[in-house]
Motif scaffolding. Structure first.
Motif, mmCIF file in Angstrom:
data_model
loop_
_atom_site.group_PDB
_atom_site.id
_atom_site.type_symbol
_atom_site.label_atom_id
_atom_site.label_comp_id
_atom_site.label_asym_id
_atom_site.label_seq_id
_atom_site.Cartn_x
_atom_site.Cartn_y
_atom_site.Cartn_z
ATOM 1 N N GLU A 95 0.523 -1.149 0.196
ATOM 2 C CA GLU A 95 -0.404 0.252 0.371
ATOM 3 C C GLU A 95 0.771 1.026 -0.035
ATOM 4 O O GLU A 95 2.730 1.068 0.205
ATOM 5 C CB GLU A 95 -0.794 -0.055 1.160
ATOM 6 N N THR A 97 0.288 4.569 2.116
ATOM 7 C CA THR A 97 0.368 5.367 2.155
ATOM 8 C C THR A 97 1.720 5.684 3.817
ATOM 9 O O THR A 97 2.549 6.304 3.348
ATOM 10 C CB THR A 97 -0.455 5.482 4.139
ATOM 11 N N GLU A 127 -1.763 -12.509 -2.621
ATOM 12 C CA GLU A 127 -3.267 -12.539 -2.107
ATOM 13 C C GLU A 127 -3.741 -14.215 -2.719
ATOM 14 O O GLU A 127 -3.234 -13.705 -4.142
ATOM 15 C CB GLU A 127 -4.556 -11.409 -2.076
ATOM 16 N N GLY A 132 -10.549 -9.477 -10.175
ATOM 17 C CA GLY A 132 -10.575 -8.169 -9.215
ATOM 18 C C GLY A 132 -9.942 -8.289 -8.189
ATOM 19 O O GLY A 132 -9.918 -6.943 -7.014
ATOM 20 N N ARG A 133 -9.502 -8.900 -8.249
ATOM 21 C CA ARG A 133 -8.277 -9.405 -6.824
ATOM 22 C C ARG A 133 -6.719 -10.002 -7.432
ATOM 23 O O ARG A 133 -6.677 -10.920 -7.904
ATOM 24 C CB ARG A 133 -7.987 -10.317 -5.840
ATOM 25 N N GLN A 139 -3.685 1.167 -7.409
ATOM 26 C CA GLN A 139 -3.926 1.898 -6.162
ATOM 27 C C GLN A 139 -3.781 3.504 -6.967
ATOM 28 O O GLN A 139 -2.825 3.925 -7.909
ATOM 29 C CB GLN A 139 -3.868 1.920 -4.397
ATOM 30 N N ASP A 141 -3.719 6.579 -4.776
ATOM 31 C CA ASP A 141 -3.422 7.244 -3.095
ATOM 32 C C ASP A 141 -3.837 8.326 -3.047
ATOM 33 O O ASP A 141 -2.708 9.069 -3.732
ATOM 34 C CB ASP A 141 -2.857 6.136 -3.033
ATOM 35 N N VAL A 142 -4.224 9.061 -2.217
ATOM 36 C CA VAL A 142 -4.335 10.703 -1.975
ATOM 37 C C VAL A 142 -4.446 10.554 -0.263
ATOM 38 O O VAL A 142 -5.536 9.949 0.797
ATOM 39 C CB VAL A 142 -6.324 10.683 -2.378
ATOM 40 N N GLU A 143 -3.665 11.450 0.296
ATOM 41 C CA GLU A 143 -3.007 12.017 1.470
ATOM 42 C C GLU A 143 -2.886 13.608 1.806
ATOM 43 O O GLU A 143 -2.464 14.479 0.964
ATOM 44 C CB GLU A 143 -1.937 11.038 1.697
ATOM 45 N N MET A 275 -5.791 -1.988 8.202
ATOM 46 C CA MET A 275 -4.527 -1.109 8.865
ATOM 47 C C MET A 275 -4.884 -0.872 10.157
ATOM 48 O O MET A 275 -5.472 -0.994 10.338
ATOM 49 C CB MET A 275 -3.572 -0.509 8.011
ATOM 50 N N TYR A 277 -3.327 1.374 11.915
ATOM 51 C CA TYR A 277 -2.771 2.772 11.739
ATOM 52 C C TYR A 277 -4.287 3.736 12.061
ATOM 53 O O TYR A 277 -4.109 4.950 11.829
ATOM 54 C CB TYR A 277 -2.392 3.180 10.626
ATOM 55 N N VAL A 296 -14.004 -1.179 -3.468
ATOM 56 C CA VAL A 296 -13.904 -0.142 -4.967
ATOM 57 C C VAL A 296 -12.769 0.328 -4.294
ATOM 58 O O VAL A 296 -11.571 1.071 -4.514
ATOM 59 C CB VAL A 296 -14.649 0.998 -5.553
ATOM 60 N N GLY A 298 -11.095 2.640 -0.506
ATOM 61 C CA GLY A 298 -10.749 3.241 0.831
ATOM 62 C C GLY A 298 -10.303 3.773 1.761
ATOM 63 O O GLY A 298 -9.081 4.002 1.797
ATOM 64 N N GLY A 318 -6.357 10.017 4.338
ATOM 65 C CA GLY A 318 -6.600 9.549 3.148
ATOM 66 C C GLY A 318 -7.258 8.679 2.951
ATOM 67 O O GLY A 318 -8.122 7.942 3.793
ATOM 68 N N PHE A 319 -6.879 7.893 1.379
ATOM 69 C CA PHE A 319 -7.876 6.879 0.693
ATOM 70 C C PHE A 319 -6.984 6.744 -0.768
ATOM 71 O O PHE A 319 -6.174 7.145 -1.105
ATOM 72 C CB PHE A 319 -8.970 7.307 0.373
#
Ligand code: HAM
Length: 438
Positions: A95, A97, A127, A132-133, A139, A141-143, A275, A277, A296, A298, A318-319
């Motif tokens: 991920e 973040t 995984e 879809g997996r 991703q 990713d926005v913070e 996670m 955090y 989709v 989170g 963030g997400f």
């Protein structure tokens, strides 16, 4: 022992990609990615987010410390390895973040005030692959770092609604928002103690996974997919009842903004995320169109993470969105885009004229026209076939006679009745607009 760098395989054994790691193939598939990336870039700029890029490989310790050592990701999904050169323990990022926070800390990037950043790229989780997996997935990713919220929490969520709308997705039908608050750590501690006591009282109903987690991470028991435990989990003590005044106020303020903006959501007290955090606001966007891989995207608030990873204490929120899942969703509701067509296709009957033709094509491109050159020659018939297949609206025909007069013929490709017309080569920039808008 065989050398792992050069496995003993015959040279004609076809080489295949790694399971769960996909090729994104031209042109139909890549058109979806390009369109998504374009929409996202423009949208994020409107909210003041700037691009950041951090390495795909980080020290393993970053994720263990940042995500929590009893999370699924850290316990069983990380691609970790030892750097053969120096023995460092490294991990392919599962991920974004933790890596972004590490970078912000390392460069003291919050020194001049809060930051809004985003990144897009591959993440890696071991995984079991299914639709879809994947093991390599992508991703957005926005913070938002250094903002205590609740305004930014709500802004991030509203920005996602704007993204869905821009992509043509309909909230309520294609996507719904789930919202929860995790409070602060002392509140969670009190709730956790109550949870452990509750589950201990009902120990006989716990499955093996839950029993294992009872003392290490009882909150994750609430996340169980085991149908036999649903009733037990449903009746478990709710964190909401252990929240203090400030946490309650934060949640209410986020909700008030979403309510005022007319965004419907479902409060899901069991939304705990993967996670450790997170604190206060957490959310997930769920779709009914993708079966079991329904999340989709989170995210949520992580006000302790910056400090946990060695920085000066500062809040964050963030997400992350799963790009593959969004593209699958767009496909499921018939919102795929076609591969973009060029404005024009250059047909060159005689290769000897290329030194005259190609500088002119450069002028057109400088003027913003997309022109595909028929590279490699071929008969007029085959060149026109390719021109047609390119989807271009106009063919530029560089015939010998026209070139000798300093002209090029423009032939509309999508309207058989439209006549062919001539344009001066020297003035290409002047009539470039005609091609762009053809
Ligand atoms: P996450 O919920 O683990 O959050 O991942 C975000 C999204 O990535 C998921 O909702 C899903 O769409 C997608 N995703 C996750 N695993 C896979 C997979 N194996 N294959 C395909 N798609 C997948 C995070 O990663 C947090 N870092 C988000 C965040 C940012 N929180 C605060 N800031």
């Amino acid at each position: 022992m065989p050398d792992p760098q050069s496995p003993a395989k015959t040279p004609d054994t076809p080489l295949r990609g790694v399971k769960g790691m996909n090729d994104i193939l031209l042109p139909a598939e890549s058109a979806q990615w390009e369109r998504f990336e374009d929409v996202v870039r423009r949208l994020l700029a409107r909210y003041g987010y700037r691009n950041i890029r951090t390495p795909v490989v980080e020290p393993t310790a970053l994720f263990v410390r940042g995500l929590g050592d009893v999370t699924d990701i850290v316990e069983k999904e990380m691609y970790s390895f030892e750097d053969a050169m120096n023995g460092d323990r490294l991990t392919l990022r599962p991920e974004a973040t933790a890596g972004i926070v590490r970078a912000i800390n390392e460069h003291n990037a919050l020194y001049n005030g809060p930051l809004r950043v985003w990144t897009m790229g591959p993440m890696f989780r071991h995984e079991r692959p299914q639709k879809g997996r994947y093991r390599q997935f992508h991703q957005l990713d926005v913070e938002a770092l250094g903002h205590a919220g609740p305004d930014v929490d709500a802004e991030l969520i509203l920005m996602l609604r704007a993204l869905w709308r821009e992509l043509g997705l309909v909230e309520g039908r294609d996507l719904t928002l789930e919202l929860n608050t995790l409070g602060q750590s002392d509140e969670r501690k009190a709730h956790r103690a109550a949870l452990v006591a509750y589950f201990q009282d009902h120990a006989a109903q716990l499955d093996e996974d839950a029993r294992r987690r009872l003392h290490s991470n009882p909150l994750r028991i609430l996340d169980t997919k085991n149908p036999a435990m649903q009733a037990l989990v449903e009746a478990a003590p709710k964190l909401m009842d252990y929240l203090g005044e400030a946490s309650r106020a934060h949640f209410d303020a986020v909700r008030a903004i979403l309510d005022a903006a007319g965004l419907a959501y479902r409060i899901n007290p069991r939304l705990v995320r993967g996670m450790d955090y997170y604190n206060l606001t957490v959310f997930e966007w769920i779709t009914p169109h993708l079966g079991s891989q329904s999340a989709v995207g989170g995210g949520g608030r992580y006000d302790q993470l910056i400090e946990t990873l060695g920085g000066k204490p500062a809040p964050g929120v963030g997400f992350g969105l799963g790009i593959e899942r969004i593209l699958l969703l767009l496909e499921a509701v018939g919102l795929q885009v076609g591969a973009p067509a060029p404005d024009a296709y250059a047909v060159v009957p005689d290769a000897a004229s290329l030194p005259q033709v190609m500088p002119m094509l450069e002028q057109l491109r400088q003027a913003g026209v997309s022109v595909v050159l028929n590279a490699g020659g071929g008969s007029m018939k085959s060149q026109f076939k390719r021109a047609d297949a390119s989807g271009a609206r106009m063919a530029l025909i560089f015939g010998g006679d026209e070139l000798a007069r300093g002209e090029v013929a423009l032939k509309p490709l999508r309207d058989a009745a439209a006549p062919q017309t001539l344009r001066p080569i020297a003035d290409a920039a002047r009539w470039a607009d005609e091609l762009r808008n053809a």
